[in-house]
Design an enzyme around this catalytic site. Structure first.
Site, short mmCIF file in Angstrom:
data_model
loop_
_atom_site.label_atom_id
_atom_site.label_comp_id
_atom_site.label_asym_id
_atom_site.label_seq_id
_atom_site.Cartn_x
_atom_site.Cartn_y
_atom_site.Cartn_z
N ARG A 260 -48.39 14.49 72.57
CA ARG A 260 -48.40 13.08 73.00
C ARG A 260 -48.62 13.05 74.49
O ARG A 260 -47.88 13.66 75.26
CB ARG A 260 -47.13 12.33 72.57
N HIS A 264 -42.26 9.59 75.37
CA HIS A 264 -41.80 9.50 73.97
C HIS A 264 -41.89 8.04 73.49
O HIS A 264 -42.48 7.73 72.47
CB HIS A 264 -40.38 10.03 73.85
N TYR A 273 -38.69 15.90 82.14
CA TYR A 273 -38.44 17.14 81.39
C TYR A 273 -39.68 17.97 81.07
O TYR A 273 -39.57 19.03 80.49
CB TYR A 273 -37.67 16.82 80.09
C1 LIG Z 1 -31.79 10.11 62.07
C2 LIG Z 1 -32.16 9.95 63.51
N1 LIG Z 1 -31.63 10.75 64.44
C3 LIG Z 1 -31.96 10.60 65.74
C4 LIG Z 1 -32.84 9.63 66.13
C5 LIG Z 1 -33.22 9.47 67.60
N2 LIG Z 1 -34.61 9.91 67.76
C6 LIG Z 1 -35.63 9.04 67.84
S1 LIG Z 1 -37.11 9.80 67.97
C7 LIG Z 1 -36.39 11.32 67.98
C8 LIG Z 1 -37.22 12.57 68.12
C9 LIG Z 1 -38.16 12.76 67.00
O1 LIG Z 1 -39.03 13.81 67.29
P1 LIG Z 1 -40.22 14.16 66.35
O2 LIG Z 1 -39.76 14.13 64.93
O3 LIG Z 1 -40.83 15.40 66.83
O4 LIG Z 1 -41.23 12.93 66.50
P2 LIG Z 1 -42.08 12.48 67.78
O5 LIG Z 1 -41.30 11.37 68.43
O6 LIG Z 1 -42.26 13.65 68.66
O7 LIG Z 1 -43.36 11.94 67.25
C10 LIG Z 1 -35.01 11.22 67.86
C11 LIG Z 1 -34.09 12.37 67.83
C12 LIG Z 1 -33.37 8.79 65.13
N3 LIG Z 1 -34.26 7.83 65.40
N4 LIG Z 1 -33.02 8.97 63.83
#
Ligand SMILES: Cc1ncc(C[n+]2csc(CCOP(=O)(O)OP(=O)(O)O)c2C)c(N)n1
Ligand SMILES: [Mg+2]
Length: 376
Positions: A260, A264, A273
């Site tokens: 990306r 985020h 970071y």
């Molecule tokens: C069950 C849950 N735990 C924590 C979160 C907080 N959270 C939002 S996005 C994220 C990271 C997700 O990373 P990834 O799966 O790699 O997706 P990306 O955002 O990189 O596309 C987290 C931990 C959430 N939304 N849902």
């Protein structure tokens, strides 16, 4: 032979269009036509325009938060084209807008959704897409469930694709969905957009496997790692997985290696970071740049077409923006409307009083003790 190997595995990586826009013609055979390449490029460009506008909406206080898709678009468009619109199901996370639009979701819904309007999740009846899933990983179970229903109903020409990030594969729900899909041999395609980060957590701190794709081996699922910024590789892997699914071959896994280029979400500042050098290196691998280079190299694209597309993208997104901001403001009661057919009593009280029932039970929670004592 008491000690012998009972299982061996390897992970293939597929790239067909490289960072410089050079195509491997042999591998590209029976994949995308020139018209399809142009179509996917246009979809990616329009989506990026939408990303920019959404970002501005958030910065100008008109949107809560928004997760930009910038840099990852090839995963969405290449895989969406390999699925059959209106026939298959798409079970999204939140970073594959282009796939949703290609499967019929009106574009302004995505803005409405991130502006906090529940109606942004109520897609037209003929759109086979489940609402965006911000809870990480929970929707993969739905994808397995929908595919299981297809199998039960003997709808043999249908499949489901679900999108999620690398971080989601560290969640229990991911493993539940994968295991069940494999045991029941249902037609689900698990598409992981591995962008190396789960918010600020780098991939190597949340998993200890060299690839994400290898996690599917534990479930005996056909699995592949592709260059996720290469529309040809993404398309081919998804098409192969879909063919397998509708021929009764069960679920498949695809890891799209991508990045990306933005934060985020708009609530994040990735400069805190990650190194700029890492970002710069990935800018070079941008799917839009390499697809354009390829199209120009075979003379199906030029500056005039690019200018025309950019102005078309602006017009389209302007219309989408107008549609999103001109809808009537939702009432606060509306967010009670969509979960239950018959609203439970507790929630009815909450809707009618705009107070949580827990206030009555434990007023100190929100500092209303004095007021609550008076009423007793
Ligand atoms: C069950 C849950 N735990 C924590 C979160 C907080 N959270 C939002 S996005 C994220 C990271 C997700 O990373 P990834 O799966 O790699 O997706 P990306 O955002 O990189 O596309 C987290 C931990 C959430 N939304 N849902
Ligand atoms: Mg990620």
């Amino acid at each position: 032979m008491p000690h012998h190997t009972v299982f061996e595995a390897k992970i293939e990586h597929l790239q067909i269009l490289d960072e410089d826009g050079k195509l491997d013609k042999k591998l590209a055979k029976n994949t995308l036509s020139n018209d399809q390449v142009i179509h996917l490029y246009e979809q990616m460009r329009i989506c990026r325009e939408l990303d920019e506008i959404a970002f501005k909406l958030q910065r100008s206080g008109r949107m809560g938060t928004y997760p930009q898709n910038k840099g990852q678009e090839a995963n969405a468009v290449g895989s969406a084209l390999a699925m059959v619109k209106g026939n298959d199901w798409v079970v999204p996370s939140y970073r594959e807008n282009a796939a949703l639009f290609m499967h019929g979701m009106p574009m302004h819904y995505v803005l409405q959704y991130w502006m906090g309007d529940e109606r942004g999740s109520k897609f037209p009846e003929d759109v086979n897409i489940t609402p965006l899933s911000v809870p990480i990983g929970t929707h993969m179970l739905h994808a397995t469930g929908i595919a299981w229903a297809m199998k039960q109903r003997k709808e043999a020409d249908r499949a489901v694709i679900t999108y999620f990030g690398d971080g989601a594969t560290s969640e229990g729900d991911f493993h539940n969905a994968m295991n069940f899909a494999s045991v029941m041999q249902v037609p689900t395609i698990f598409y992981c957009q591995n962008n190396s980060w789960a918010i600020s957590l780098p991939r190597e701190q949340q998993m200890n496997s060299a690839t994400v794709a290898q996690k599917a081996i534990a479930y005996d699922m056909p699995t592949i790692q592709v260059d996720g910024n290469d529309i040809f590789a993404v398309y081919k892997a998804t098409q192969d997985a879909r063919t397998r699914a509708i021929e009764g071959g069960g679920p498949s896994f695809i890891e799209g290696v991508t990045y990306r280029l933005a934060d985020h979400t708009t609530a994040d500042d990735a400069r805190r970071y990650r190194d700029q050098a890492e970002v710069d290196a990935w800018v070079e691998k941008d799917p839009l740049i390499r697809t354009r280079k390829y199209m120009e190299s075979i003379d199906i694209w030029n500056d005039t077409k690019q200018e025309e597309l950019e102005s078309r993208a602006k017009t389209i997104v302007k219309e989408v923006l107008d549609a999103a901001i001109s809808v009537t403001t939702p009432t606060s009661a509306e967010f009670f409307n969509d979960m239950y057919a018959d609203l439970p009593r507790d929630l009815q009280i909450q809707r009618d009083t705009m107070r949580t029932t827990s206030i009555g039970r434990n007023p100190s929670q929100i500092g209303l003790k004095a007021q609550a004592v008076e009423t007793h």
